[in-house]
Motif scaffolding. Structure first.
Motif, PDB file in Angstrom:
ATOM      1  N   MET A   1      34.730   3.741   9.800  1.00  0.00           N
ATOM      2  CA  MET A   1      34.174   3.518   8.485  1.00  0.00           C
ATOM      3  C   MET A   1      32.768   4.110   8.381  1.00  0.00           C
ATOM      4  SD  MET A   1      34.856   2.194   5.623  1.00  0.00           S
ATOM      5  CE  MET A   1      34.301   1.334   4.227  1.00  0.00           C
ATOM      6  N   TYR A   2      32.007   3.900   9.444  1.00  0.00           N
ATOM      7  CA  TYR A   2      30.642   4.414   9.464  1.00  0.00           C
ATOM      8  C   TYR A   2      30.639   5.948   9.391  1.00  0.00           C
ATOM      9  CZ  TYR A   2      25.775   4.992  10.795  1.00  0.00           C
ATOM     10  OH  TYR A   2      24.448   5.326  10.805  1.00  0.00           O
ATOM     11  N   THR A   3      31.560   6.591  10.102  1.00  0.00           N
ATOM     12  CA  THR A   3      31.638   8.051  10.092  1.00  0.00           C
ATOM     13  C   THR A   3      32.020   8.573   8.716  1.00  0.00           C
ATOM     14  OG1 THR A   3      32.338   7.978  12.408  1.00  0.00           O
ATOM     15  CG2 THR A   3      32.703  10.029  11.219  1.00  0.00           C
ATOM     16  N   LEU A   4      32.970   7.918   8.069  1.00  0.00           N
ATOM     17  CA  LEU A   4      33.388   8.322   6.736  1.00  0.00           C
ATOM     18  C   LEU A   4      32.235   8.203   5.730  1.00  0.00           C
ATOM     19  CD1 LEU A   4      35.743   9.157   4.853  1.00  0.00           C
ATOM     20  CD2 LEU A   4      36.100   6.712   4.481  1.00  0.00           C
ATOM     21  N   LEU A   5      31.501   7.102   5.802  1.00  0.00           N
ATOM     22  CA  LEU A   5      30.360   6.912   4.908  1.00  0.00           C
ATOM     23  C   LEU A   5      29.229   7.899   5.216  1.00  0.00           C
ATOM     24  CD1 LEU A   5      30.223   3.031   4.581  1.00  0.00           C
ATOM     25  CD2 LEU A   5      30.904   4.681   2.846  1.00  0.00           C
ATOM     26  N   SER A   6      29.074   8.271   6.473  1.00  0.00           N
ATOM     27  CA  SER A   6      28.056   9.259   6.836  1.00  0.00           C
ATOM     28  C   SER A   6      28.400  10.636   6.277  1.00  0.00           C
ATOM     29  CB  SER A   6      27.917   9.340   8.353  1.00  0.00           C
ATOM     30  OG  SER A   6      27.452   8.122   8.859  1.00  0.00           O
ATOM     31  N   ILE A   7      29.665  10.999   6.353  1.00  0.00           N
ATOM     32  CA  ILE A   7      30.101  12.282   5.775  1.00  0.00           C
ATOM     33  C   ILE A   7      29.925  12.259   4.264  1.00  0.00           C
ATOM     34  CG2 ILE A   7      32.131  13.739   5.389  1.00  0.00           C
ATOM     35  CD1 ILE A   7      33.059  12.871   8.219  1.00  0.00           C
ATOM     36  N   LEU A   8      30.272  11.137   3.638  1.00  0.00           N
ATOM     37  CA  LEU A   8      30.074  10.986   2.201  1.00  0.00           C
ATOM     38  C   LEU A   8      28.593  11.088   1.836  1.00  0.00           C
ATOM     39  CD1 LEU A   8      31.399  10.345  -0.553  1.00  0.00           C
ATOM     40  CD2 LEU A   8      30.989   7.926  -0.034  1.00  0.00           C
ATOM     41  N   GLN A   9      27.731  10.553   2.669  1.00  0.00           N
ATOM     42  CA  GLN A   9      26.281  10.610   2.424  1.00  0.00           C
ATOM     43  C   GLN A   9      25.787  12.054   2.425  1.00  0.00           C
ATOM     44  OE1 GLN A   9      24.557   8.084   1.551  1.00  0.00           O
ATOM     45  NE2 GLN A   9      22.436   8.454   2.049  1.00  0.00           N
ATOM     46  N   VAL A  10      26.258  12.842   3.358  1.00  0.00           N
ATOM     47  CA  VAL A  10      25.862  14.252   3.413  1.00  0.00           C
ATOM     48  C   VAL A  10      26.363  14.992   2.180  1.00  0.00           C
ATOM     49  CG1 VAL A  10      26.181  16.410   4.688  1.00  0.00           C
ATOM     50  CG2 VAL A  10      25.716  14.292   5.923  1.00  0.00           C
ATOM     51  N   PHE A  11      27.591  14.724   1.783  1.00  0.00           N
ATOM     52  CA  PHE A  11      28.148  15.360   0.588  1.00  0.00           C
ATOM     53  C   PHE A  11      27.334  14.999  -0.654  1.00  0.00           C
ATOM     54  CE2 PHE A  11      30.950  15.012  -3.127  1.00  0.00           C
ATOM     55  CZ  PHE A  11      31.294  16.353  -3.272  1.00  0.00           C
ATOM     56  N   ILE A  12      27.025  13.715  -0.818  1.00  0.00           N
ATOM     57  CA  ILE A  12      26.236  13.274  -1.972  1.00  0.00           C
ATOM     58  C   ILE A  12      24.861  13.922  -1.958  1.00  0.00           C
ATOM     59  CG2 ILE A  12      25.118  11.269  -3.037  1.00  0.00           C
ATOM     60  CD1 ILE A  12      27.516   9.598  -2.115  1.00  0.00           C
ATOM     61  N   ALA A  13      24.253  14.030  -0.787  1.00  0.00           N
ATOM     62  CA  ALA A  13      22.921  14.634  -0.694  1.00  0.00           C
ATOM     63  C   ALA A  13      22.945  16.106  -1.095  1.00  0.00           C
ATOM     64  CB  ALA A  13      22.391  14.484   0.732  1.00  0.00           C
ATOM     65  N   VAL A  14      23.960  16.839  -0.652  1.00  0.00           N
ATOM     66  CA  VAL A  14      24.060  18.260  -1.004  1.00  0.00           C
ATOM     67  C   VAL A  14      24.285  18.429  -2.504  1.00  0.00           C
ATOM     68  CG1 VAL A  14      25.505  20.318  -0.719  1.00  0.00           C
ATOM     69  CG2 VAL A  14      24.826  18.992   1.278  1.00  0.00           C
ATOM     70  N   ALA A  63      24.705   6.513  -6.471  1.00  0.00           N
ATOM     71  CA  ALA A  63      25.684   6.526  -5.381  1.00  0.00           C
ATOM     72  C   ALA A  63      24.995   6.752  -4.037  1.00  0.00           C
ATOM     73  CB  ALA A  63      26.723   7.619  -5.627  1.00  0.00           C
ATOM     74  N   PHE A  64      23.962   7.593  -4.019  1.00  0.00           N
ATOM     75  CA  PHE A  64      23.210   7.854  -2.791  1.00  0.00           C
ATOM     76  C   PHE A  64      22.525   6.585  -2.296  1.00  0.00           C
ATOM     77  CE2 PHE A  64      19.456   9.260  -0.452  1.00  0.00           C
ATOM     78  CZ  PHE A  64      20.000  10.182   0.421  1.00  0.00           C
ATOM     79  N   VAL A  65      21.881   5.872  -3.200  1.00  0.00           N
ATOM     80  CA  VAL A  65      21.169   4.647  -2.823  1.00  0.00           C
ATOM     81  C   VAL A  65      22.149   3.574  -2.357  1.00  0.00           C
ATOM     82  CG1 VAL A  65      19.760   2.755  -3.728  1.00  0.00           C
ATOM     83  CG2 VAL A  65      19.177   5.104  -4.290  1.00  0.00           C
TER      84      VAL A  65
END
Length: 75
Positions: A1-14, A63-65
């Protein structure tokens, strides 16, 4: 779950970086290349495009926050 949310975080940031670069500033920035800030071009005017750009930027910022808080809580 943590890995999925981390990948999502990078996508949102870009996506947020791209959205922020699209905003017209004092020098019309990158949005001038696409006709967003000039009031002319294929979109017929900048006001609707700018308004939608603002909405998307706010949505991705929220969504980022939220994603950051969730990552902190589970990490």
């Amino acid at each position: 779950m943590y890995t999925l949310l981390s990948i999502l975080q990078v996508f949102i940031a870009v996506v947020m970086v791209l959205l922020i670069l699209m905003h017209s500033g004092r020098d019309t920035g990158l949005s001038g290349a696409f006709g967003v800030g000039t009031g002319s071009g294929p979109f017929g005017g900048g006001s609707l495009v700018e308004r939608n750009l603002n909405r998307w930027t706010i949505a991705f910022a929220i969504a980022f926050v939220v994603n950051t808080v969730i990552l902190i809580r589970i990490g």
